[in-house]
Design a protein around this motif. Structure first.
Motif, PDB file in Angstrom:
ATOM      1  N   ASN A   2      51.622  37.325  37.778  1.00 17.88           N
ATOM      2  CA  ASN A   2      51.171  37.153  36.388  1.00 17.88           C
ATOM      3  C   ASN A   2      49.652  37.130  36.262  1.00 17.88           C
ATOM      4  N   LYS A   3      48.966  37.609  37.274  1.00 20.79           N
ATOM      5  CA  LYS A   3      47.506  37.681  37.265  1.00 20.79           C
ATOM      6  C   LYS A   3      47.081  39.144  37.365  1.00 20.79           C
ATOM      7  N   LEU A   4      45.999  39.459  36.682  1.00 24.03           N
ATOM      8  CA  LEU A   4      45.439  40.805  36.718  1.00 24.03           C
ATOM      9  C   LEU A   4      43.967  40.687  37.087  1.00 24.03           C
ATOM     10  N   GLU A   5      43.613  41.259  38.224  1.00 24.34           N
ATOM     11  CA  GLU A   5      42.221  41.263  38.675  1.00 24.34           C
ATOM     12  C   GLU A   5      41.556  42.490  38.073  1.00 24.34           C
ATOM     13  N   VAL A   6      40.555  42.266  37.235  1.00 21.74           N
ATOM     14  CA  VAL A   6      39.856  43.340  36.534  1.00 21.74           C
ATOM     15  C   VAL A   6      38.448  43.433  37.106  1.00 21.74           C
ATOM     16  N   LYS A   7      38.198  44.514  37.824  1.00 20.29           N
ATOM     17  CA  LYS A   7      36.888  44.724  38.440  1.00 20.29           C
ATOM     18  C   LYS A   7      36.185  45.851  37.711  1.00 20.29           C
ATOM     19  N   GLY A   8      34.959  45.582  37.277  1.00 21.23           N
ATOM     20  CA  GLY A   8      34.159  46.590  36.604  1.00 21.23           C
ATOM     21  C   GLY A   8      32.853  46.795  37.336  1.00 21.23           C
ATOM     22  N   CYS A   9      32.479  48.059  37.555  1.00 21.13           N
ATOM     23  CA  CYS A   9      31.244  48.364  38.282  1.00 21.13           C
ATOM     24  C   CYS A   9      30.374  49.328  37.489  1.00 21.13           C
ATOM     25  N   VAL A  10      29.095  49.006  37.413  1.00 21.96           N
ATOM     26  CA  VAL A  10      28.078  49.879  36.841  1.00 21.96           C
ATOM     27  C   VAL A  10      27.100  50.120  37.979  1.00 21.96           C
ATOM     28  N   ALA A  11      27.020  51.367  38.428  1.00 18.61           N
ATOM     29  CA  ALA A  11      26.223  51.730  39.608  1.00 18.61           C
ATOM     30  C   ALA A  11      26.734  50.894  40.778  1.00 18.61           C
ATOM     31  N   ILE A  12      25.877  50.084  41.399  1.00 18.08           N
ATOM     32  CA  ILE A  12      26.304  49.273  42.548  1.00 18.08           C
ATOM     33  C   ILE A  12      26.627  47.829  42.163  1.00 18.08           C
ATOM     34  N   PHE A  13      26.496  47.508  40.899  1.00 18.16           N
ATOM     35  CA  PHE A  13      26.734  46.139  40.443  1.00 18.16           C
ATOM     36  C   PHE A  13      28.162  45.998  39.927  1.00 18.16           C
ATOM     37  N   CYS A  14      28.895  45.044  40.486  1.00 23.71           N
ATOM     38  CA  CYS A  14      30.295  44.847  40.108  1.00 23.71           C
ATOM     39  C   CYS A  14      30.538  43.404  39.681  1.00 23.71           C
ATOM     40  N   ARG A  15      31.557  43.245  38.845  1.00 27.86           N
ATOM     41  CA  ARG A  15      31.979  41.923  38.395  1.00 27.86           C
ATOM     42  C   ARG A  15      33.500  41.938  38.345  1.00 27.86           C
ATOM     43  N   THR A  16      34.119  40.863  38.805  1.00 22.89           N
ATOM     44  CA  THR A  16      35.564  40.754  38.796  1.00 22.89           C
ATOM     45  C   THR A  16      36.003  39.558  37.970  1.00 22.89           C
ATOM     46  N   LEU A  17      36.967  39.788  37.075  1.00 27.07           N
ATOM     47  CA  LEU A  17      37.528  38.751  36.234  1.00 27.07           C
ATOM     48  C   LEU A  17      39.029  38.673  36.490  1.00 27.07           C
ATOM     49  N   THR A  18      39.619  37.520  36.248  1.00 27.71           N
ATOM     50  CA  THR A  18      41.055  37.364  36.404  1.00 27.71           C
ATOM     51  C   THR A  18      41.684  37.057  35.061  1.00 27.71           C
ATOM     52  N   TRP A  19      42.581  37.931  34.626  1.00 28.88           N
ATOM     53  CA  TRP A  19      43.304  37.760  33.372  1.00 28.88           C
ATOM     54  C   TRP A  19      44.708  37.286  33.679  1.00 28.88           C
TER      55      TRP A  19
END
Length: 145
Positions: free
Chosen positions: A125-142
């Motif tokens: 029931n968890k969704l790991e959402v990773k977003g990257c712009v160039a070499i910078f990434c951020r991960t959120l958990t929904w």
């Protein structure tokens, strides 16, 4: 006669090797489905993922906080012509296709008006959402809504 036996043995040997190679080839299972409703990490909205053609897309379905009068708008979009569009119903993920154990495609965050490369992976029931712009990434958990 002897020559035909040699060819028969070689054919048998090659078919056994071929079958073994097929049996050893890695089987790539499709990643867990992400279709459905997901509550974003900060609890402000629900994003729905759905089939769109051969891929998966995601849109803002509803807000869990009060919207400003007239509805929340895409004010931080880098394209000035899009800054007045409503966020509710806005497609923020597109071209998500299976890649190993995740879904890869493109995304957009109206919070800061950025487009990014998206990588989404479901675990129960968890969704790991990773977003990257160039070499910078951020991960959120929904979480599943």
């Amino acid at each position: 006669m002897r020559l035909s036996r040699i060819f028969a043995r070689r054919a048998l040997f090659l078919s056994v090797i071929g079958a073994a190679a097929v049996g050893m080839s890695p089987v790539s299972a499709a990643p867990a489905s992400i279709e459905g409703r997901w509550k974003v990490d900060d609890g402000t909205s629900i994003v729905t993922f759905y089939k769109c053609g051969a891929a998966i897309c995601g849109r803002i379905e509803e807000f869990l906080v009060a919207e400003p009068k007239g509805g929340a708008r895409d004010r931080k979009n880098p394209d000035e012509a899009k800054r007045d569009r409503k966020l509710k119903g806005l497609r923020i993920f597109w071209n998500l296709t299976a890649d190993g154990d995740s879904w890869e495609g493109e995304g957009y965050t109206p919070k800061d008006g950025r487009y990014f490369n998206a990588d989404l992976k479901r675990a129960g029931n968890k969704l790991e959402v990773k977003g990257c712009v160039a070499i910078f990434c951020r991960t959120l958990t929904w979480t599943r809504a």
